[in-house]
Motif scaffolding. Structure first.
Motif, PDB file in Angstrom:
ATOM      1  N   PRO A  13      -6.702   1.681  13.011  1.00 44.48           N
ATOM      2  CA  PRO A  13      -6.753   1.784  11.543  1.00 44.48           C
ATOM      3  C   PRO A  13      -5.835   0.814  10.829  1.00 44.48           C
ATOM      4  O   PRO A  13      -5.932   0.647   9.618  1.00 44.48           O
TER       5      PRO A  13
ATOM      6  N   GLY B 213       9.739   1.199   0.847  1.00 41.99           N
ATOM      7  CA  GLY B 213       9.068   1.130   2.141  1.00 41.99           C
ATOM      8  C   GLY B 213      10.018   0.839   3.278  1.00 41.99           C
ATOM      9  O   GLY B 213      11.240   0.927   3.127  1.00 41.99           O
ATOM     10  N   GLY B 215      10.858  -1.833   4.333  1.00 41.28           N
ATOM     11  CA  GLY B 215      11.731  -2.943   3.966  1.00 41.28           C
ATOM     12  C   GLY B 215      13.047  -2.495   3.361  1.00 41.28           C
ATOM     13  O   GLY B 215      13.968  -3.309   3.218  1.00 41.28           O
ATOM     14  N   ILE B 254       3.843   8.737  -0.371  1.00 46.47           N
ATOM     15  CA  ILE B 254       2.695   8.409  -1.217  1.00 46.47           C
ATOM     16  C   ILE B 254       1.635   7.786  -0.322  1.00 46.47           C
ATOM     17  O   ILE B 254       1.961   6.961   0.532  1.00 46.47           O
ATOM     18  N   GLY B 255       0.377   8.181  -0.504  1.00 46.41           N
ATOM     19  CA  GLY B 255      -0.666   7.508   0.262  1.00 46.41           C
ATOM     20  C   GLY B 255      -1.739   8.460   0.724  1.00 46.41           C
ATOM     21  O   GLY B 255      -1.806   9.609   0.282  1.00 46.41           O
ATOM     22  N   ILE B 271       7.460  -2.734   0.426  1.00 50.10           N
ATOM     23  CA  ILE B 271       6.226  -2.105   0.915  1.00 50.10           C
ATOM     24  C   ILE B 271       5.194  -3.213   1.091  1.00 50.10           C
ATOM     25  O   ILE B 271       5.002  -4.031   0.190  1.00 50.10           O
ATOM     26  N   GLY B 273       1.869  -3.004   1.533  1.00 47.89           N
ATOM     27  CA  GLY B 273       0.604  -2.848   0.828  1.00 47.89           C
ATOM     28  C   GLY B 273      -0.558  -2.470   1.718  1.00 47.89           C
ATOM     29  O   GLY B 273      -1.701  -2.858   1.458  1.00 47.89           O
TER      30      GLY B 273
HETATM   31  C1  LIG Z   1      -4.310   7.742   9.352  1.00 49.58           C
HETATM   32  C2  LIG Z   1      -3.202   6.993   8.665  1.00 49.58           C
HETATM   33  C3  LIG Z   1      -2.632   7.544   7.535  1.00 49.58           C
HETATM   34  C4  LIG Z   1      -1.610   6.865   6.869  1.00 49.58           C
HETATM   35  N1  LIG Z   1      -1.087   7.426   5.739  1.00 49.58           N
HETATM   36  C5  LIG Z   1      -0.148   6.745   5.052  1.00 49.58           C
HETATM   37  C6  LIG Z   1       0.399   7.255   3.824  1.00 49.58           C
HETATM   38  O1  LIG Z   1       0.067   8.354   3.367  1.00 49.58           O
HETATM   39  N2  LIG Z   1       1.320   6.509   3.180  1.00 49.58           N
HETATM   40  C7  LIG Z   1       1.754   5.291   3.649  1.00 49.58           C
HETATM   41  O2  LIG Z   1       2.583   4.643   2.999  1.00 49.58           O
HETATM   42  N3  LIG Z   1       1.287   4.796   4.814  1.00 49.58           N
HETATM   43  C8  LIG Z   1       0.358   5.499   5.521  1.00 49.58           C
HETATM   44  N4  LIG Z   1      -0.107   4.979   6.697  1.00 49.58           N
HETATM   45  C9  LIG Z   1       0.594   3.817   7.295  1.00 49.58           C
HETATM   46  C10 LIG Z   1       0.138   2.459   6.762  1.00 49.58           C
HETATM   47  O3  LIG Z   1      -0.980   2.022   7.485  1.00 49.58           O
HETATM   48  C11 LIG Z   1       1.282   1.432   6.925  1.00 49.58           C
HETATM   49  O4  LIG Z   1       1.678   1.362   8.259  1.00 49.58           O
HETATM   50  C12 LIG Z   1       2.500   1.761   6.074  1.00 49.58           C
HETATM   51  O5  LIG Z   1       2.107   2.043   4.732  1.00 49.58           O
HETATM   52  C13 LIG Z   1       3.461   0.595   6.081  1.00 49.58           C
HETATM   53  O6  LIG Z   1       4.612   0.944   5.348  1.00 49.58           O
HETATM   54  P1  LIG Z   1       5.535  -0.203   4.724  1.00 49.58           P
HETATM   55  O7  LIG Z   1       4.723  -1.053   3.813  1.00 49.58           O
HETATM   56  O8  LIG Z   1       6.712   0.484   4.145  1.00 49.58           O
HETATM   57  O9  LIG Z   1       6.034  -0.988   6.004  1.00 49.58           O
HETATM   58  P2  LIG Z   1       5.685  -2.449   6.529  1.00 49.58           P
HETATM   59  O10 LIG Z   1       4.218  -2.642   6.626  1.00 49.58           O
HETATM   60  O11 LIG Z   1       6.512  -2.668   7.726  1.00 49.58           O
HETATM   61  O12 LIG Z   1       6.201  -3.397   5.357  1.00 49.58           O
HETATM   62  C14 LIG Z   1       7.538  -3.573   5.020  1.00 49.58           C
HETATM   63  C15 LIG Z   1       7.582  -4.658   3.942  1.00 49.58           C
HETATM   64  O13 LIG Z   1       8.915  -4.805   3.473  1.00 49.58           O
HETATM   65  C16 LIG Z   1       9.163  -6.164   3.210  1.00 49.58           C
HETATM   66  N5  LIG Z   1      10.614  -6.358   3.270  1.00 49.58           N
HETATM   67  C17 LIG Z   1      11.412  -6.275   4.371  1.00 49.58           C
HETATM   68  N6  LIG Z   1      12.698  -6.451   4.011  1.00 49.58           N
HETATM   69  C18 LIG Z   1      12.707  -6.656   2.667  1.00 49.58           C
HETATM   70  C19 LIG Z   1      13.745  -6.886   1.721  1.00 49.58           C
HETATM   71  N7  LIG Z   1      15.055  -6.971   2.080  1.00 49.58           N
HETATM   72  N8  LIG Z   1      13.406  -7.061   0.422  1.00 49.58           N
HETATM   73  C20 LIG Z   1      12.104  -6.995   0.027  1.00 49.58           C
HETATM   74  N9  LIG Z   1      11.095  -6.766   0.899  1.00 49.58           N
HETATM   75  C21 LIG Z   1      11.396  -6.592   2.194  1.00 49.58           C
HETATM   76  C22 LIG Z   1       8.399  -6.906   4.293  1.00 49.58           C
HETATM   77  O14 LIG Z   1       8.089  -8.235   3.864  1.00 49.58           O
HETATM   78  C23 LIG Z   1       7.138  -6.032   4.443  1.00 49.58           C
HETATM   79  O15 LIG Z   1       6.092  -6.515   3.621  1.00 49.58           O
HETATM   80  C24 LIG Z   1      -1.142   5.635   7.362  1.00 49.58           C
HETATM   81  C25 LIG Z   1      -1.725   5.087   8.500  1.00 49.58           C
HETATM   82  C26 LIG Z   1      -2.745   5.748   9.148  1.00 49.58           C
HETATM   83  C27 LIG Z   1      -3.361   5.119  10.348  1.00 49.58           C
END
Ligand SMILES: Cc1cc2nc3c(=O)[nH]c(=O)nc-3n(C[C@H](O)[C@H](O)[C@H](O)COP(=O)(O)OP(=O)(O)OC[C@H]3O[C@@H](n4cnc5c(N)ncnc54)[C@H](O)[C@@H]3O)c2cc1C
Ligand SMILES: Nc1ncnc2c1ncn2[C@@H]1O[C@H](COP(=O)(O)O)[C@@H](O)[C@H]1O
Lengths: 264, 327
Positions: A13, B213, B215, B254-255, B271, B273
């Protein structure tokens, strides 16, 4: 305790959006050539089962419904993580079935496994996200039901379950047998199998049951009462306006834009 | 009973907003189907009278009410028993349930008992040529499925916060108090304890939400977001990794699996996205992204973006907001 964990195999996913496509003939995701994985929260459910096994002893059976040809990796991973045995219900239509269509099959498979106190599922499948199978299955096998649970303990001959609620948690007592659907939290992060576990998994029993052998009449279209008319991928239209400069300048410029938009 | 029945509940004390979202959906369905609508109202004690008034104020003209001491927070089995009693007296053709903590257990179980068609987690309902259609998010928010409901009875669950609360439409309802015997000892589940997590501004009701997120790198980063949120009278939420890691309470998530928010402004910090995250935030009117990777997918969904390290950008924002507000 005898525990059955229901695992669904799905296309990964978290693949990039560009690898995602809908097959107009099946109205489902194209699976060909995409990596298949155990649905996200089903791995957390398996972890909860294995923790119960570590804590008090349990026999853990992994159960999956899908096309047998494609299920190898999912089943092997479940056994390597620590499931004792696996049952594959072979149904080529498995990935496309709606909850109401597959619950009878899963219930028949659970009954054929025979011994069960607890059936663990994921809180939602990562692809169709119906959130329907666990409560339906509970009804079909006459079990208690709790969904969106993050922790499960054996207590007083039953279970104590921590369930996510809108503004916190509920501590829920449940009788056995029970179906509990698991959501992720810090305490149930799936374990990674070690090399020796992967080797040992090869000797664990895997049974394959053709779906026809379970004797479940298929749900006719009229009885199902729901048709999938179309599945479309929405086009995103937002265009991002980047705010440039040093952090202090970016901050001022962003706040000005938000004031213009009457958001502050 | 009228053909469309809304399951309204005050299990948490007051009538939830999601019950009114269902009333709006039922009013729209009734306009297309002409079946008439009613509400089944479940709860206990003095709150029920107030909930009755709110339902009438929003156009409900028939209310089947069950007052029972077991109809409190999280008691799905008691709610199921109460609904079965109501529906045995008068069987509805279409039942609407909110997919909240209780509703997501309740709807499929009710459908099974009624041998009904089932649609879960709808974000939109409609009627075409006398047939109900439902839309829902599938594949982690990457696609939208349209389902056609070809059978009655049907149980449809609706994702909380997907629909608007309808305009008031004062009406006078016929109220029937239904006596239900629920044997506490026979219920397979029982809520022993309700643990609430304090939040100053509810995430789902806030007009400004700041989400952090992976990050953020740890719980400390969220302190900065809380400071900014407090200055803006907003709430803090998170993507899944911080909730999974225990940096923040799971109720902040959230999500797709977490909450659906519809603020005027959503600021996503650190986050990437993922569609599963945006699935819960796409109702935000304006999305601002702060991410140090200018290629992050969040920027293809955001309206305004800052490509930068949050550890520099967020303190700068806090300083400027303080200036602005003269604090
Ligand atoms: C069935 C299923 C359900 C899910 N349900 C949810 C849900 O309800 N909610 C949800 O959020 N996710 C959900 N997910 C997970 C989703 O697919 C992602 O894995 C998740 O949202 C990633 O979170 P993230 O963006 O915080 O982390 P990452 O994808 O690791 O992104 C982190 C970001 O932070 C940035 N960053 C790092 N350091 C810094 C800094 N110092 N300053 C600025 N930017 C920085 C990076 O460039 C990166 O873009 C689900 C997944 C599945 C398979
Ligand atoms: N084909 C399947 N095989 C085994 N388990 C399944 C299958 N489909 C759904 N489940 C289980 O039911 C849960 C919820 O799925 P869903 O109702 O599709 O959201 C999943 O997380 C699995 O545990």
């Amino acid at each position: 305790m005898d525990i059955i964990v229901c695992l669904k195999q799905v296309v990964d996913p978290e693949l990039p959006v560009r690898d995602f496509a809908i097959d107009p003939s099946t109205k489902r995701q194209v699976r060909d050539g995409r990596p298949l994985v155990i649905s996200t929260y089903d791995e957390n459910a398996l972890e909860v089962a294995l923790q119960l096994k570590d804590a008090g002893g349990a026999r853990v059976t992994a159960l999956t419904l899908g096309p047998q040809s494609a299920l190898g990796d999912a089943v092997r991973l479940a056994l390597a993580m620590g499931a004792d045995e696996a049952v594959v219900v072979d149904d080529p239509r498995g990935p496309d079935l709606l909850g109401i269509e597959k619950v009878g099959i899963l219930a028949a498979a659970v009954r054929r496994v025979g011994r069960f106190d607890l059936v663990l599922c994921g809180c939602e499948s990562a692809d169709w996200v119906e959130r329907a199978v666990p409560p339906l299955l509970a009804e079909a096998i006459g079990a208690a039901c709790v969904t969106f649970a993050t922790r499960v303990e054996a207590a007083d001959g039953g279970l104590l379950v921590r369930r996510m609620a809108d503004d916190g948690f509920h501590q829920v007592e449940a009788r056995l047998p029970a179906v509990v659907a698991i959501a992720s939290d810090e305490g149930n992060r799936p374990r990674l199998p070690k090399v020796k576990d992967i080797v040992a998994a090869k000797r664990k029993p895997v049974q394959t049951w053709p779906v026809g052998d379970l004797g479940v009449p298929s749900v006719g279209e009229g009885a199902l009462g729901v048709e999938v008319r179309e599945v479309v991928v929405p086009q995103r239209t937002a265009r991002c306006e980047f705010v440039e400069g040093e952090p202090a300048e970016q901050a001022s410029a962003l706040l000005r834009r938000l004031q213009d938009l009457k958001l502050l | 009973m009228a053909g469309i029945c809304v399951v309204a509940h005050a299990l948490d004390g007051t009538l939830g907003r999601s019950s009114l979202e269902l009333v709006g959906a039922a009013r729209a369905l009734d306009a297309g189907l002409g079946l008439g609508m009613a509400a089944a109202l479940l709860g206990h004690g003095s709150h029920l009278a107030e909930a009755t008034d709110v339902l009438q104020h929003h156009g409900v003209t028939a209310i089947y009410r069950v007052d029972h001491p077991l109809l409190t927070a999280g008691q799905t089995d008691a709610a199921l028993a109460a609904l079965e009693s109501i529906f045995q007296r008068a069987a509805p053709q279409v039942v609407l349930v909110s997919a909240d903590t209780v509703g997501r257990e309740l709807a499929p179980r009710l459908a099974h008992r009624m041998a009904a068609a089932l649609v879960t987690e709808a974000v939109e309902l409609g009627v075409e040529d006398g047939v109900i259609t439902a839309r829902r998010q599938v594949y982690g928010g990457r696609a939208i499925a349209t389902l056609v409901v070809t059978k009655r009875p049907a149980v449809l669950s609706v994702k909380p916060r997907a629909l608007d609360v309808p305009e008031p439409k004062p009406a006078t309802a016929t109220i029937e108090d239904v006596a239900v015997a629920i044997d506490a000892g026979a219920l397979p589940t029982r809520v022993r304890e309700v643990l609430r997590e304090q939040a100053d501004v509810g995430l789902e009701d806030a007009q400004i939400v700041i989400g952090g997120g992976r990050g953020m790198g740890g719980p400390d980063g969220f302190k900065l977001l809380e400071e900014l949120a407090a200055l803006l009278d907003g709430a803090v939420g998170a993507s899944r990794p911080p909730a999974d890691a225990g940096w923040v309470p799971i109720s902040w998530q959230i999500g797709q699996t977490g909450k659906t928010i519809r603020p005027a402004l959503y600021i996503a910090v650190g986050i990437s996205g993922a569609t599963q995250h945006i699935a819960g935030a796409s109702g935000a009117r304006t999305i601002v992204a702060i991410n140090h990777d200018p290629e992050a997918p969040i920027f293809s969904m955001a309206h305004l973006g800052i490509a930068g390290d949050y550890r520099e950008v967020v303190p700068a924002l806090i300083a400027k907001v303080k200036e602005l507000k003269g604090r």
